[in-house]
Scaffold this active site. Structure first.
Site, mmCIF file in Angstrom:
data_model
loop_
_atom_site.group_PDB
_atom_site.id
_atom_site.type_symbol
_atom_site.label_atom_id
_atom_site.label_comp_id
_atom_site.label_asym_id
_atom_site.label_seq_id
_atom_site.Cartn_x
_atom_site.Cartn_y
_atom_site.Cartn_z
ATOM 1 N N GLY A 20 -5.067 -0.953 -4.308
ATOM 2 C CA GLY A 20 -4.291 -1.629 -5.348
ATOM 3 C C GLY A 20 -3.937 -0.814 -6.581
ATOM 4 C CB THR A 21 -3.671 2.807 -7.494
ATOM 5 O OG1 THR A 21 -2.769 3.283 -6.505
ATOM 6 C CG2 THR A 21 -5.088 3.162 -7.125
ATOM 7 C CG ASN A 22 1.450 2.074 -5.868
ATOM 8 O OD1 ASN A 22 2.083 2.766 -6.674
ATOM 9 N ND2 ASN A 22 0.981 2.553 -4.728
ATOM 10 C CG LEU A 98 6.349 -9.071 5.356
ATOM 11 C CD1 LEU A 98 6.943 -8.927 3.960
ATOM 12 C CD2 LEU A 98 5.407 -10.267 5.431
ATOM 13 C CG HIS A 114 6.788 5.123 3.311
ATOM 14 N ND1 HIS A 114 5.952 4.496 4.213
ATOM 15 C CD2 HIS A 114 7.091 6.330 3.848
ATOM 16 C CE1 HIS A 114 5.767 5.289 5.257
ATOM 17 N NE2 HIS A 114 6.439 6.412 5.054
ATOM 18 C CD GLU A 179 2.387 6.166 -3.247
ATOM 19 O OE1 GLU A 179 2.136 4.950 -3.223
ATOM 20 O OE2 GLU A 179 1.956 6.934 -2.373
HETATM 21 C C1 GAR Z 1 0.143 3.989 -1.121
HETATM 22 O O1 GAR Z 1 0.053 5.365 -0.916
HETATM 23 C C2 GAR Z 1 1.404 3.437 -0.481
HETATM 24 O O2 GAR Z 1 2.487 4.309 -0.584
HETATM 25 C C3 GAR Z 1 0.959 3.279 0.937
HETATM 26 O O3 GAR Z 1 -0.356 2.778 0.842
HETATM 27 C C4 GAR Z 1 -0.958 3.261 -0.345
HETATM 28 C C5 GAR Z 1 -1.509 2.085 -1.124
HETATM 29 O O4 GAR Z 1 -2.206 2.516 -2.247
HETATM 30 N N1 GAR Z 1 1.807 2.394 1.649
HETATM 31 C C6 GAR Z 1 2.146 2.574 2.916
HETATM 32 O O5 GAR Z 1 1.742 3.495 3.588
HETATM 33 C C7 GAR Z 1 3.070 1.527 3.478
HETATM 34 N N2 GAR Z 1 3.619 1.964 4.690
HETATM 35 P P1 GAR Z 1 -2.648 1.480 -3.370
HETATM 36 O O6 GAR Z 1 -3.340 0.320 -2.652
HETATM 37 O O7 GAR Z 1 -3.606 2.236 -4.232
HETATM 38 O O8 GAR Z 1 -1.416 1.027 -4.108
#
Ligand code: GAR
Length: 195
Positions: A20-22, A98, A114, A179
């Site tokens: 969940g950092t994003n 989805l 991504h 990101e």
């Molecule tokens: C991120 O690197 C995101 O780009 C990737 O999962 C990670 C989630 O990090 N998403 C995918 O690979 C989707 N295909 P987070 O939970 O710290 O946000």
């Protein structure tokens, strides 16, 4: 001139599966002075997702929806999207795909982040594939979700240099930092284009 819906805020739903950092970075951005963004709902398909701790701490309406039966899960989500008056959905490390049916019924723009320079490296294990191919650059992309995996319109993309001594971990760390920076910017760009 940007026109915003009724309550002057854009209600976001954030979908997570893990760390969940994003999500946190979108939350922090939404708490800035004069922000027009409000996270109204967090959905996770995984009850152990680390991001849920943050969501509960911030008292955001949070639901864990198990994807045992996809159709049931998606119907539950559609109800929550309606009842929480969501304007825009942001997938932030959400690892379920989805269905086309969901995308149609939901009828909202959905963003995804991504960890690659799309259209290169759709799907999983992006950093591993970049290193294996000895690419000079990698990066991350925020794009609209459509029925094809990681293939919707690109909203924002940033490049990073791959160094000779980079590992999957170091590359992941470097890209995740970017990101976290671009996701809120991509949301604002999208909001300005639709409201
Ligand atoms: C991120 O690197 C995101 O780009 C990737 O999962 C990670 C989630 O990090 N998403 C995918 O690979 C989707 N295909 P987070 O939970 O710290 O946000």
């Amino acid at each position: 001139m940007v026109k915003f819906p009724g309550n002057n805020k854009i209600n976001l739903a954030i979908f997570i599966s893990g760390r969940g950092t994003n999500f946190k970075s979108i939350f922090n951005f939404s708490k800035k002075k004069n922000s027009i963004l409000k996270i109204n709902l967090v959905i996770s398909d995984n009850k152990y997702a680390k991001g849920l701790e943050f969501s509960k701490k911030k008292k955001i309406s949070t639901k864990v929806i198990k994807f045992v039966k996809k159709r049931d899960a998606e119907n539950k989500i559609l109800k929550l999207i309606k009842s929480n008056k969501i304007d825009l959905i942001c997938l932030a490390g959400f690892m379920k795909i989805l269905s086309e049916d969901f995308l149609e019924k939901c009828n909202l723009k959905i963003l995804n982040i991504h960890p690659s320079l799309l259209p290169k490296y759709k799907g999983l294990n992006t950093h591993m594939r970049v290193l294996k191919n000895k690419d000079k650059f990698s990066g991350c992309t925020v794009h609209l979700v459509n029925k094809n995996l990681d293939a919707g319109k690109i909203i924002l993309q940033r490049k990073v240099k791959v160094n000779k001594n980079d590992t999957i971990k170091s590359l992941e760390k470097k890209i995740l930092k970017i990101e976290n920076k671009i996701y809120p910017l991509a949301i604002m760009k999208t909001v300005k284009s639709i409201f």
